[in-house]
Design a protein around this motif. Structure first.
Motif, PDB file in Angstrom:
ATOM      1  N   ARG A 270     -38.375  57.311 -19.580  1.00  0.00           N
ATOM      2  CA  ARG A 270     -37.518  56.667 -20.575  1.00  0.00           C
ATOM      3  C   ARG A 270     -37.161  57.622 -21.707  1.00  0.00           C
ATOM      4  NH1 ARG A 270     -39.912  50.622 -20.035  1.00  0.00           N
ATOM      5  NH2 ARG A 270     -38.165  49.821 -18.811  1.00  0.00           N
ATOM      6  N   LEU A 271     -38.095  58.476 -22.109  1.00  0.00           N
ATOM      7  CA  LEU A 271     -37.760  59.460 -23.135  1.00  0.00           C
ATOM      8  C   LEU A 271     -36.748  60.472 -22.612  1.00  0.00           C
ATOM      9  CD1 LEU A 271     -41.264  60.131 -24.773  1.00  0.00           C
ATOM     10  CD2 LEU A 271     -39.302  58.947 -25.783  1.00  0.00           C
ATOM     11  N   GLN A 272     -36.903  60.891 -21.370  1.00  0.00           N
ATOM     12  CA  GLN A 272     -35.919  61.812 -20.784  1.00  0.00           C
ATOM     13  C   GLN A 272     -34.557  61.140 -20.631  1.00  0.00           C
ATOM     14  OE1 GLN A 272     -37.990  62.980 -17.204  1.00  0.00           O
ATOM     15  NE2 GLN A 272     -38.771  64.856 -18.133  1.00  0.00           N
ATOM     16  N   LEU A 273     -34.587  59.877 -20.263  1.00  0.00           N
ATOM     17  CA  LEU A 273     -33.331  59.139 -20.133  1.00  0.00           C
ATOM     18  C   LEU A 273     -32.636  59.040 -21.485  1.00  0.00           C
ATOM     19  CD1 LEU A 273     -31.383  57.427 -18.431  1.00  0.00           C
ATOM     20  CD2 LEU A 273     -32.850  55.445 -18.897  1.00  0.00           C
ATOM     21  N   ALA A 274     -33.420  58.763 -22.550  1.00  0.00           N
ATOM     22  CA  ALA A 274     -32.837  58.672 -23.884  1.00  0.00           C
ATOM     23  C   ALA A 274     -32.281  60.018 -24.348  1.00  0.00           C
ATOM     24  CB  ALA A 274     -33.896  58.175 -24.879  1.00  0.00           C
ATOM     25  N   ALA A 275     -32.872  61.101 -23.830  1.00  0.00           N
ATOM     26  CA  ALA A 275     -32.395  62.441 -24.182  1.00  0.00           C
ATOM     27  C   ALA A 275     -31.255  62.899 -23.284  1.00  0.00           C
ATOM     28  CB  ALA A 275     -33.549  63.440 -24.112  1.00  0.00           C
ATOM     29  N   GLY A 276     -30.800  62.047 -22.372  1.00  0.00           N
ATOM     30  CA  GLY A 276     -29.696  62.386 -21.485  1.00  0.00           C
ATOM     31  C   GLY A 276     -30.103  63.200 -20.274  1.00  0.00           C
TER      32      GLY A 276
END
Length: 449
Positions: A270-276
């Protein structure tokens, strides 16, 4: 043999002296107060030796009389000390046996006989604890803090009382103070680590955890999981403070320690997803899925693939299915995206296959949803819902300490405060669902780094 030779030599010397004196007779005259005493020299020698012997005996007698009071005092102290230690031993045995009355009695007796407060205070404190007199026990333990040789024992007693009373704030202070005295005590390091983790002092807890592992207080494998949980909590904390890079770094470390740990994979993805970083997030989920399919992993994968058209999403989810084809979660994950793409046949096939593997309440509800969406068949939907009502509860994040159920994973149980106690399993007791704790908001919803 040598002793016999020396004895013969001594006898020979005595005989030689006697013969020498006999060959040289002489007279000894003593004049004293008008009296004249004459005797042979040999007799005078014998009288002199006898006088010396009597003087030596008299000296020893007088010295014994003078020393007798001290010996009597030492003997009395020895007997008193012996009786004191016997009472102390009996008191310790009574404590071990749970006999509070005898323990208290022997503690008072030992205190009166022995001039050793460290030992008697410890026994008195333990006896007071057995009788349920926590106030008296606390006074004894506090008094022990004034002596360097008993300070650690006093701190341990006060720490035990604080834990019993549920005062974790005081317990944490006492544990840290005790560590300053005995920094490598295994039980203390384990207790301090648990208290720091329950207090949410994640950085300190991580340092204490490493020390506890080195001291053998916590097995290395358990320590690896605990450190993973601590890193995840540090990730949540960093995110709340607006430190997105630190949050991602801690999540990455946690995932590297335990790639198959679902909360770590979910957090990192989820953190990677939020970072694109969609591609990296996909790889994290796929790697974790191979080790153990989980509905939360499927939820994150749905978020990762949200930008694809519905049919393409089904194809992507089939990649998960090929990695764990005999898993109920794999079948359900494909069925859900198939239902969103309105591929009813594919969805029904997957749900039917899942039903063959292991029926569940969630599966029955999805079948009811499929009947409504595909065929608008309310009667069939009610039939599946009736089966769902009778089915066992679905797995959830359940506390192993208090059996409370949480909607989202967290390092701390929101009900009892236990650390690293949430496991994905079916609840064994009927308990109210807890709301997600503040410690783990990012497992419920994706958030910006």
């Amino acid at each position: 043999m040598i002793r016999a030779i020396w004895f013969l030599i001594k006898v020979a010397v005595v005989i030689a002296i006697a013969v020498w004196l006999a060959d040289r007779p002489g007279t000894v005259t003593v004049t004293w107060l008008g009296y004249v005493i004459e005797m042979s020299f040999a007799v005078a020698v014998l009288i002199g030796l006898a006088a010396l012997a009597l003087a030596a005996l008299g000296y020893r007698f007088v010295r014994g009389l003078l020393r007798s009071p001290g010996k009597l005092r030492r003997y009395g102290r020895s007997r008193r000390r012996e009786r004191g230690y016997r009472a102390l031993t009996q008191g310790l045995v009574a404590v071990a046996a749970g006999d509070a009355h005898t323990a208290r009695k022997m503690a008072r007796k030992a205190d009166g006989l022995l001039n050793e407060p460290p030992l008697t205070m410890l026994l008195s404190a333990q006896a007071a604890q057995l009788q349920g007199d926590d106030r008296a026990a606390r006074e004894y333990f506090t008094a022990m803090l004034d002596r360097p040789e008993t300070a650690f024992l006093g701190l341990r007693g006060l720490l035990t009382q604080s834990l019993k009373a549920g005062d974790r704030v005081e317990a944490l202070q006492l544990a840290r103070r005790a560590r300053s005295l005995q920094p490598n005590t295994p039980w203390l390091l384990g207790t301090l680590y648990d208290l720091e983790a329950r207090a949410g002092d994640w950085a300190s807890a991580e340092g204490t955890l490493q020390q506890a592992i080195q001291a053998g207080a916590i097995p290395a494998e358990d320590g690896r999981r605990h450190r993973t949980v601590l890193l995840l909590e540090r990730s949540f904390e960093a995110e709340r403070r607006g430190r997105g890079d630190a949050a991602l770094s801690h999540a990455q470390q946690a995932h590297d320690l335990m790639p198959g740990f679902v909360p770590a994979a979910v957090r990192l993805a989820r953190l990677q997803l939020a970072a694109g970083r969609h591609k990296q997030a996909s790889k994290v989920i796929e790697r974790a899925w191979r080790q153990g399919p989980h509905p939360e992993l499927a939820d994150v994968y749905r978020e990762v693939t949200d930008g694809y058209d519905p049919v393409a999403r089904v194809k992507l989810f089939e990649k998960l299915l090929t990695q764990a084809p005999n898993s109920v979660e794999s079948q359900i994950a494909v069925a859900r995206v198939a239902m969103e793409a309105k591929l009813w046949g594919e969805a029904r096939n997957r749900l039917t296959r899942a039903l063959e593997i292991e029926p569940s309440r969630r599966l029955y509800r999805l079948l009811a949803e499929l009947e409504r969406n595909e065929r608008q068949d309310e009667e069939a939907a009610r039939g599946w819902l009736a089966k769902a009502a009778a089915a066992p509860a679905d797995p959830a994040w359940t506390c192993t300490e208090c059996s409370a159920v949480s909607h989202a994973w967290g390092g701390l149980c929101g009900h009892c405060g236990a650390f690293d106690s949430l496991q994905w399993k079916a609840p064994t007791l009927a308990v109210s669902l807890m709301e997600p704790t503040e410690a783990a908001p990012a497992l419920a919803k994706p958030s910006a780094a």
